[in-house]
Structures are given as structure tokens and as C-alpha cells.
Scaffold this motif. Structure first.
Motif, PDB file in Angstrom:
ATOM      1  N   UNK A  31     -27.722   0.603 -47.163  1.00 44.77           N
ATOM      2  CA  UNK A  31     -27.593   1.776 -47.619  1.00 44.77           C
ATOM      3  C   UNK A  31     -28.476   2.705 -47.768  1.00 44.77           C
ATOM      4  N   UNK A  32     -29.483   1.915 -48.396  1.00 47.03           N
ATOM      5  CA  UNK A  32     -31.100   2.558 -48.870  1.00 47.03           C
ATOM      6  C   UNK A  32     -31.524   2.805 -47.258  1.00 47.03           C
ATOM      7  N   UNK A  33     -31.604   1.876 -46.511  1.00 49.81           N
ATOM      8  CA  UNK A  33     -32.148   2.154 -45.281  1.00 49.81           C
ATOM      9  C   UNK A  33     -31.473   3.174 -44.360  1.00 49.81           C
ATOM     10  N   UNK A  34     -30.184   3.306 -44.337  1.00 49.72           N
ATOM     11  CA  UNK A  34     -29.626   4.306 -43.573  1.00 49.72           C
ATOM     12  C   UNK A  34     -29.631   5.669 -44.309  1.00 49.72           C
ATOM     13  N   UNK A  35     -29.709   5.601 -45.444  1.00 51.17           N
ATOM     14  CA  UNK A  35     -29.871   7.029 -46.376  1.00 51.17           C
ATOM     15  C   UNK A  35     -31.249   7.704 -46.184  1.00 51.17           C
ATOM     16  N   UNK A  36     -32.067   6.537 -46.201  1.00 51.50           N
ATOM     17  CA  UNK A  36     -33.667   6.953 -45.965  1.00 51.50           C
ATOM     18  C   UNK A  36     -34.082   7.434 -44.561  1.00 51.50           C
ATOM     19  N   UNK A  43     -39.589  14.418 -50.935  1.00 53.35           N
ATOM     20  CA  UNK A  43     -39.517  14.423 -52.410  1.00 53.35           C
ATOM     21  C   UNK A  43     -38.791  13.527 -52.810  1.00 53.35           C
ATOM     22  N   UNK A  44     -38.253  12.534 -52.046  1.00 55.37           N
ATOM     23  CA  UNK A  44     -37.192  11.500 -52.285  1.00 55.37           C
ATOM     24  C   UNK A  44     -37.701  10.206 -52.311  1.00 55.37           C
ATOM     25  N   UNK A  45     -37.694   9.369 -53.454  1.00 54.60           N
ATOM     26  CA  UNK A  45     -37.745   8.127 -53.512  1.00 54.60           C
ATOM     27  C   UNK A  45     -36.670   7.227 -53.417  1.00 54.60           C
ATOM     28  N   UNK A  46     -36.699   6.308 -52.447  1.00 51.76           N
ATOM     29  CA  UNK A  46     -35.537   5.309 -52.052  1.00 51.76           C
ATOM     30  C   UNK A  46     -35.761   3.942 -53.045  1.00 51.76           C
ATOM     31  N   UNK A  47     -34.951   3.505 -53.772  1.00 51.82           N
ATOM     32  CA  UNK A  47     -35.206   2.198 -54.173  1.00 51.82           C
ATOM     33  C   UNK A  47     -33.861   1.327 -53.999  1.00 51.82           C
ATOM     34  N   UNK A  48     -34.403   0.246 -53.518  1.00 55.19           N
ATOM     35  CA  UNK A  48     -33.112  -0.682 -53.360  1.00 55.19           C
ATOM     36  C   UNK A  48     -33.297  -1.575 -54.472  1.00 55.19           C
ATOM     37  N   UNK A  49     -32.306  -1.876 -55.335  1.00 49.75           N
ATOM     38  CA  UNK A  49     -32.282  -2.726 -56.393  1.00 49.75           C
ATOM     39  C   UNK A  49     -31.345  -2.170 -57.570  1.00 49.75           C
ATOM     40  N   UNK A  50     -31.524  -2.459 -58.933  1.00 47.92           N
ATOM     41  CA  UNK A  50     -30.707  -1.969 -60.099  1.00 47.92           C
ATOM     42  C   UNK A  50     -31.313  -0.809 -60.586  1.00 47.92           C
ATOM     43  N   UNK A  51     -30.336   0.275 -61.194  1.00 52.13           N
ATOM     44  CA  UNK A  51     -30.999   1.527 -61.466  1.00 52.13           C
ATOM     45  C   UNK A  51     -32.066   1.536 -62.697  1.00 52.13           C
TER      46      UNK A  51
END
Length: 141
Positions: A31-36, A43-51
Motif C-alpha cells: 500500500x505504501x509503495x503504490x501510494x508513494x 511534502x509527503x513522507x511515506x512510512x511503512x510500519x506502526x503509526x
């Protein structure tokens, strides 16, 4: 500079100022990769993990909480990272008149928690006839 984070928050980009940083968190690398790859926004930082991994980057001016744990058992943590005057949006609520019979006999602890916090001004907003969101603002102490 303001900061916000949320899961599934690509629609938020259309309304933020160029000086705002958006942090979006999801536990799924796919999901992170597709969204990124879809957004490609500076201005967006994509984090894969726990909030909770981004808590140190707070306090946040806006939080879109989509993770069930954040809305339920981690609510106190989320309140800690919400800035005074910051807004919190949570979706996927069912209006009480649409509760199945088995829900009607139990208290709705999640809804009660968010609508009755002493540091929040909160309301439930219907977004469809059968679904609602909770929108809350953290008030200065």
C-alpha cells in the motif's frame, strides 16, 4: 510548518498549504509503495510500519486516524501527539440508529471515549445515511 499524518490520506493533499508536511503511515509495504508511486509529492513522507513510529515528529495539527487500534486502545497516545488547536478525524462509525440488535445492548466505548474527552470539542457527522465520522478539536488547557 504544520505536520499531519494519517492512513489513506491522499485526498488531503488537495487542501494543504505548500508549507505543510504530510506523513502517511500504513502497515502494508504494498500500500505504501503504490501510494508513494501514485502521489509523488515533495511534502509527503511515506512510512511503512506502526503509526506510533512517527509520534516523535509531533505534535500534529491534523490527524486522520484510520487504524482501529489508534481509535480504540491507543487513543490516549493519539491525544498526546495532537497539538493544541489540532483536529482529529476518524471514520468508519455506524450511527446508533443503524446498530445491529447485538450492538444496541452494549455501550459504544469508542464513540463515548472520543465524544466525552475533556480536552476535545467533538462531534459526530453523518457522511452517508448509514456511516459517520467523528471530528474533534483539541482545546488548549
Amino acid at each position: 510548518m504544520g505536520t499531519g499524518f494519517g492512513v489513506g490520506s491522499s485526498w488531503i493533499l488537495s487542501a494543504i498549504a505548500p508549507t505543510v508536511q504530510l506523513i502517511t503511515v500504513d502497515h502494508s509495504k504494498e500500500v505504501v509503495d503504490i501510494t508513494a508511486n501514485h502521489l509523488k509529492h515533495p511534502n509527503v513522507e511515506f512510512v511503512c510500519g506502526d503509526w506510533k513510529e512517527v509520534m516523535a515528529k509531533g505534535p500534529f495539527q491534523f490527524i486522520f486516524a484510520d487504524a482501529a487500534a489508534a481509535k480504540t486502545m491507543e487513543g490516549e497516545l493519539m491525544l498526546q501527539v495532537l497539538a493544541n488547536g489540532g483536529m482529529l478525524l476518524m471514520d468508519d462509525f455506524t450511527p446508533e440508529e443503524h446498530f445491529p440488535e447485538e450492538w444496541k445492548v452494549k455501550p459504544d466505548k469508542v464513540r463515548e471515549f472520543w465524544l466525552n474527552q475533556k480536552d476535545l470539542v467533538a462531534t459526530e457527522i453523518y457522511v452517508t445515511p448509514t456511516s459517520s465520522v467523528i471530528l474533534a478539536t483539541k482545546m488548549r488547557k
